[in-house]
Design an enzyme around this catalytic site. Structure first.
Site, PDB file in Angstrom:
ATOM      1  N   TRP A 118       0.677  -1.265  -0.064  1.00 58.33           N
ATOM      2  CA  TRP A 118       0.014  -0.043   0.039  1.00 58.33           C
ATOM      3  C   TRP A 118       1.038   1.015  -0.134  1.00 58.33           C
ATOM      4  CZ3 TRP A 118      -1.842   2.707   4.919  1.00 58.33           C
ATOM      5  CH2 TRP A 118      -2.862   3.605   4.764  1.00 58.33           C
ATOM      6  N   ASP A 125      -0.804  -5.505   9.492  1.00 60.88           N
ATOM      7  CA  ASP A 125      -1.928  -4.427   9.312  1.00 60.88           C
ATOM      8  C   ASP A 125      -3.133  -5.553   8.631  1.00 60.88           C
ATOM      9  OD1 ASP A 125      -3.193  -2.532   8.346  1.00 60.88           O
ATOM     10  OD2 ASP A 125      -1.725  -1.917   6.753  1.00 60.88           O
ATOM     11  N   LYS A 172     -13.238  -0.515   5.882  1.00 59.35           N
ATOM     12  CA  LYS A 172     -13.700  -1.282   4.928  1.00 59.35           C
ATOM     13  C   LYS A 172     -14.685  -2.377   5.145  1.00 59.35           C
ATOM     14  CE  LYS A 172      -9.434   0.134   3.824  1.00 59.35           C
ATOM     15  NZ  LYS A 172      -8.596   0.823   4.806  1.00 59.35           N
TER      16      LYS A 172
END
Length: 390
Positions: free
Chosen positions: A127, A207, A242
């Site tokens: 990311w 993460d 999300k």
């Protein structure tokens, strides 16, 4: 003095949004922005969220400060879903609320640096904000290739990276639904990674930003749980943006595992101190809503059902892409085995521009696509456009 600042380039994805919005073609396809979309192209508010927001409006009696740790009811309510109902290391876990998963990553990196970490291993590509956060902090990133040529995880590169590191170093690992490749570790690979981390003493920063959008809530947490069962210390970054559809309200958490309860308390006091200097305290609304959902059995079921429907739609699109097989020089079959919202296509920048200008297909310049931007109605157009440019 401010005129000494150099002008910075605009965010590439924000620029892509503007280009897509200005495109008047009715059959344009937006695969750029990383938010979940339904088959109708919407990013709706969850029904469970709507119901909990109504409860919050009725029940909340104050907007007084909570402190840098945020809503600890929210932090604790998430823990069984992340770490399991019978977590064997629960007495060594501490947690706090953060402004989204990004805030958790930022805080984890700063905490690692305060503890003396100077090198952070990161599988590439990752990311993009991982790199930006570390660069801003001055934390040195050591990259290694995350993906193997066959579309699976490059375990050999990971083994080599870990064996070249030791105490005083850290590694950042995606818990599930890798962004941007969609390539996850298998349970067997996670078991090996946990053993390697325990052997080398490298600090894991995990993460978990897309929990539930891969194989399921329990399955997607396997890696985090496997690592925490083997290592003395770890940091876990979590995002609700999300899997609760709470993008703009910035809902996240940071969890720390210490070697013992006293060490965990010491870690958390440092995390609170860093948070106080960064954002003072996190925004309350979204975390309060998530807490209300997780405290209510019916709302929790509603939320999990909505996550399951998201997961099913993403899987359906991936299966359809894999069924298409070859699109010119692009092999789509591996996408059927990969997980989550993102995938990387082997396209040049010129090919990406051609897709945008000639076919109305918008994606990041590095070939990353948001799977959720596709529907069963526009996949054939997308596959045809890929074949035309590659």
């Amino acid at each position: 003095m401010l005129d000494r600042l150099d002008k910075q380039p605009p965010d590439a994805l924000l620029a892509l949004i503007a280009l897509h919005d200005a495109d008047t073609r009715s059959d344009k396809i937006d695969l750029g922005v990383g938010v979940y979309r339904t088959a109708d192209g919407a990013t709706p508010v969850f029904e469970a969220v709507k119901a909990a927001e109504g409860k919050l409006l009725e029940q909340q009696t104050t907007k007084a400060y909570l402190g840098p740790e945020g809503d600890m009811g929210f932090v604790k309510a998430l823990m069984p879903h992340i770490f399991g109902a019978d977590c064997p290391v629960h007495n060594r876990l501490g947690g706090m609320q953060t402004p989204g998963g990004t805030g958790a990553v930022r805080l984890a990196a700063a905490l690692a640096m305060r503890a003396g970490v100077t090198h952070l291993a990161v599988g590439t590509p990752t990311w993009p904000n991982h790199n930006q956060i570390c660069a801003d902090l001055g934390l040195d990133i050591v990259g290694y290739p995350h993906a193997a040529p066959d579309g699976s995880a490059n375990m050999q590169a990971l083994r080599q990276a870990l064996r070249g590191m030791g105490k005083g170093d850290a590694i950042l690992l995606h818990g599930a639904c890798h962004n941007p490749t969609g390539i996850d570790y298998t349970p067997q690979q996670w078991d090996e990674i946990a053993d390697l981390l325990a052997e080398t003493g490298v600090l894991p920063i995990l993460d978990l930003a897309y929990h539930g959008l891969g194989n399921g809530m329990e399955e997607d947490a396997y890696g985090v749980r496997a690592v925490l069962a083997k290592v003395p210390e770890a940091l876990v970054c979590y995002s609700c943006d999300k899997n609760f559809g709470y993008y703009r309200d910035r809902v996240g958490a940071l969890y720390a595992l210490g070697a013992n309860a006293d060490d965990t308390q010491k870690i958390m006091t440092n995390a609170f101190s860093l948070a106080r200097a960064n954002w003072s305290m996190p925004p309350d609304h979204g975390a309060s809503v998530v807490r209300l959902i997780l405290e209510d059995e019916a709302l929790t079921k509603s939320w999990l059902d909505e996550v399951a429907s998201m997961r099913a739609r993403i899987g359906e699109v991936r299966a359809k892409l894999a069924e298409a097989g070859q699109a010119g020089a692009v092999d789509l079959k591996p996408l059927g085995e990969q997980k989550g919202m993102f995938a990387m296509l082997p396209l040049s920048k010129d090919q990406v521009i051609t897709l945008r200008e000639e076919h109305g297909v918008y994606m990041a310049g590095n070939g990353r696509i948001n799977i959720a931007g596709l529907t069963l109605d526009n996949i054939d157009k997308f596959v045809g456009a890929l074949a035309a440019v590659s």
